[in-house]
Design an enzyme around this catalytic site. Structure first.
Site, PDB file in Angstrom:
ATOM      1  N   HIS A 217      33.985 -24.577 -29.610  1.00 14.23           N
ATOM      2  CA  HIS A 217      34.216 -25.937 -30.095  1.00 14.23           C
ATOM      3  C   HIS A 217      32.924 -26.375 -30.780  1.00 14.23           C
ATOM      4  O   HIS A 217      32.964 -26.885 -31.887  1.00 14.23           O
ATOM      5  CB  HIS A 217      34.602 -26.852 -28.923  1.00 14.23           C
TER       6      HIS A 217
ATOM      7  N   CYS B 154      40.195 -34.444 -30.278  1.00 12.79           N
ATOM      8  CA  CYS B 154      39.724 -33.260 -30.995  1.00 12.79           C
ATOM      9  C   CYS B 154      40.411 -31.971 -30.558  1.00 12.79           C
ATOM     10  O   CYS B 154      40.120 -30.905 -31.093  1.00 12.79           O
ATOM     11  CB  CYS B 154      38.213 -33.147 -30.857  1.00 12.79           C
TER      12      CYS B 154
ATOM     13  N   HIS C 112      33.011 -31.316 -38.235  1.00  8.64           N
ATOM     14  CA  HIS C 112      34.009 -31.438 -37.172  1.00  8.64           C
ATOM     15  C   HIS C 112      35.237 -32.121 -37.782  1.00  8.64           C
ATOM     16  O   HIS C 112      35.192 -33.293 -38.136  1.00  8.64           O
ATOM     17  CB  HIS C 112      33.446 -32.232 -36.003  1.00  8.64           C
TER      18      HIS C 112
END
Lengths: 396, 337
Positions: A290, A160, A325
């Site tokens: 994040h 990620c 996400h």
């Protein structure tokens, strides 16, 4: 040498391009909805943030032949990469050595998982063109050729944080005079592989995700792409969005899929990003978290922020309740959002927030705000394997 | 931007990880596939529980890193990983489970071990190394991307020593799919392997072998490739005959494809070693060639299986590789005089 952001391109579940993205932010329109792209037992279970067009429409938007096989990853990436180079007027500026660095976590898996089902039934089954686009570099090369950025190319895959690490490499390629200009960011398309992977880890929320909220219960997956054009600051560079003032990449070396609760990795990524820019924590106006909405991430990241910004906590929010996400794309998409925040003085709302996280109590921004003086933005991307990276953007 | 190769290690189909010399004899693999010769992992990863939890490719990566770092005895300041195919075995395992179990009751382990940064992350966890860590996944440029990153970290002063590791593994399915794509025609062999290097700006006790430069050329046209190779040699003030050996990325016994023919033609007065018939082909195979170049320079001797007429001295080697006609790379390796 100062590195500036001279162009941006973005596509996600909340829209095509920077203008639609900001309009959705202002209107608090999240991109989450039901899964339509492929069949899955999770279809009506987990909300996802799909880019609102099928592959056929994406090809039409890009003027690509309908009969040719592209991974969805390549199509999403092309939309954002073309927008970014047009925004920086690169096609009009001749003689530049342009490089391309892209981050992705699964490349063309959206096509190869279809192939593999037929292949399992019969070793002669499945169309080879569906699996020929499987690897991570396929989408990178499609984009690099289309935008004329074949001077140097690289594909990064650090889960990620892939998009953020692509941007870090891009800046360094310019500093080392490998190329004059780099288009960098990340892309990922939703696919069954990823959906099942996160479902098997039991970190998907069956409701819209609630980053930085005490009741958070997991993340929602999204898809999309975000690219920035990076170049050295010079007299003839066009109106820049901001500088890429600093960055850092660290590895927490703690666990394959989890952060330490104290957030040692996130803390070091942010601290070293500030140090690389010669800035103090008090200089940061806004942190784009994040903020995935998992119990683990938002605890670790919040604890790290609280420790590093002990004197004054900046404005903060996670935009993942809008976009989901987007994994390898997240670092790219959030870099674009950071650049837009500085240029237009914006703060993005952290949707679905009601109660602070018990352990750190950090309150996010909940309303869309404009006309705010935003000089410096920190953008965080933390990945599986402890690959933690932070980017620091600041006013030119 | 040159760097010294302080240490290297390889897990490949021909040699053993603990070997210090190239073997005097080597057999070509039977059939179109060759598997890496795995070491006794106990020697490198002491904890049995840790070993049991790791996939094959993770164990290979960590074992090679441990063996490589034992030569320098120091934590690296960066861990930079390269792979073209990634953790194929776990990727397939998870995908098969998804399809065969109807997306239900899935074990997450193959998913978490399928991500491309698994090997680099596991290496960091085993070493307890929190420094710079990234993974490149760009076909035949993956290893070259990693090398350039390491060279830049070193030049930036951010790394005194950088660990660069490459890995690729094949599976029955990947072999079959690439066979259908025509990969293994004309004598090409499907290979796999893991290579590790410690790079530094300063020479070490391990010798003075330098990686002088890396050149990547994208595209399928011959003429630009020829021109960029000429410029590359010119930049280093070298004539083709100044090179002692060409490690050619030709897949088969002879020069095969037009690219290898052209490059071998440029170096026509130079001994050519074609290593892929023994080690197989895979996206990061140029790392195997770099490891081999280091060995050849250190030994000052090339085994007969690699080369019919070995040169008298081996001080400068050019490595040429291409992957699927699009990703071409040249590495220049030499012993400092």
């Amino acid at each position: 040498m100062e590195i500036i952001v001279s162009g941006v391109g973005i596509v996600s579940g909340i829209g095509f391009g920077a203008a639609e993205t900001l309009a959705a932010m202002a209107g608090r329109r999240a991109g989450l909805g039901g899964l339509t792209l492929f069949d899955s037992v999770y279809r009506d279970v987990f909300p996802v943030a799909e880019v609102k067009a099928g592959n056929r429409v994406l090809k039409q938007r890009l003027g690509l032949p309908e009969g040719k096989t592209f991974s969805r990853t390549a199509l999403l990436g092309l939309l954002a990469a073309v927008e970014a180079v047009d925004d920086a007027r690169l096609p009009l500026r001749k003689g530049l050595r342009v490089g391309f660095v892209s981050g992705t976590t699964v490349g063309g898996m959206d096509r190869s998982e279809g192939f593999y089902g037929s292949f399992l039934l019969h070793p002669g089954g499945g169309r080879l063109r569906d699996v020929a686009v499987h690897d991570c570099a396929d989408s990178t090369e499609e984009m690099a050729v289309r935008i004329g950025a074949t001077g140097y190319m690289a594909t990064v895959s650090t889960a990620c944080s892939s998009g953020a690490n692509a941007i870090i490499l891009g800046a360094r390629l310019i500093r080392h005079n490998v190329v004059d200009c780099v288009v960098a960011g990340g892309v990922d398309a939703l696919c069954k592989f990823t959906l099942n992977g996160f479902a098997s880890l039991k970190i998907l929320d069956d409701a819209p995700c609630r980053p930085l909220d005490e009741s958070r219960a997991g993340l929602n997956l999204g898809e999309g792409a975000g690219y920035v054009v990076l170049e050295r600051k010079s007299a003839d560079s066009p109106g820049a969005y901001c500088r890429l003032a600093g960055y850092a990449n660290v590895c927490e070396a703690f666990h394959q899929t989890a952060s330490s609760p104290e957030g040692h990795g996130p803390y070091e990524a942010m601290r070293q990003a500030l140090a690389s820019a010669g800035m103090v924590a008090e200089a940061v106006d806004y942190i784009n978290f994040h903020g995935t909405g998992t119990r683990n991430n938002d605890l670790a990241e919040g604890n790290a922020v609280k420790r590093l910004f002990a004197k004054r906590v900046p404005f903060l929010s996670s935009t993942k309740a809008f976009t989901g996400h987007t994994l390898g794309a997240a670092g790219g998409i959030e870099a674009v959002l950071s650049a837009l925040a500085i240029k237009y003085g914006l703060l993005y709302p952290n949707l679905n927030y009601t109660r602070p996280v018990a352990e750190h109590g950090l309150p996010p921004v909940t309303g869309f705000r404009q006309g705010v003086e935003i000089n410096t933005v920190l953008s965080n991307s933390f990945g599986f394997g402890g690959n933690d990276s932070s980017l620091l953007f600041s006013k030119v | 931007m040159s760097v010294y190769i302080l240490a290297s290690a390889s897990i490949n189909p021909v040699t053993e990880l603990r070997d210090t010399l190239l073997p005097a004899a080597a057999a070509r693999p039977e059939g179109r596939r060759c598997a890496a010769r795995e070491p006794d992992y106990k020697m490198y990863i002491a904890d049995a529980n840790v070993r049991r939890r790791m996939s094959r490719v993770m164990k290979m990566g960590v074992a090679a890193a441990v063996q490589c770092l034992s030569q320098t005895g120091r934590q690296p300041d960066a861990i930079i990983t390269a792979t073209g195919w990634g953790c194929l075995s776990d990727t397939e395992k998870f995908l098969r489970n998804v399809l065969e179990n109807g997306e239900c009751l899935l074990n997450p382990t193959p998913f978490t071990q399928s991500t491309f940064n698994t090997v680099g992350a596991q290496t960091a966890i085993v070493l307890k190394n929190t420094n710079y860590n990234t993974t490149y996944v760009h076909r035949g440029f993956s290893f070259e991307n990693a090398l350039l990153d390491a060279m830049m970290r070193i030049r930036e002063g951010e790394a005194v020593q950088a660990l660069v590791e490459s890995y690729d593994e094949h599976t029955g399915a990947s072999f079959k799919i690439m066979e259908r794509m025509g990969f293994w025609r004309q004598g090409a062999v499907c290979g796999e392997g893991v290579q590790c290097f410690v790079l530094s700006a300063q020479p070490g006790a391990g010798g003075r072998v330098r990686l002088r430069d890396v050149l990547c050329v994208f595209g399928g046209e011959l003429q630009p490739l020829r021109e960029k190779l000429a410029l590359f040699l010119q930049k280093h003030r070298l004539r083709p005959e100044d090179v002692d050996m060409l490690l050619s990325g030709s897949a088969g016994k002879d020069s095969g494809c037009p690219y290898c023919r052209m490059v071998e033609g440029v170096f026509k007065t130079v001994p050519v070693a074609r290593y892929k018939p023994f080690f197989g082909d895979y996206p990061t195979v140029s790392s195997l060639a770099l490891w081999l170049a280091g060995r050849l320079i250190a030994q000052q001797q090339a085994p007969r299986w690699l080369l019919d007429a070995p040169p008298e001295q081996i001080n400068r080697i050019v490595i040429y590789n291409h992957y699927k006609t699009k990703n071409h790379s040249f590495l220049l390796v030499e012993r400092e005089q």
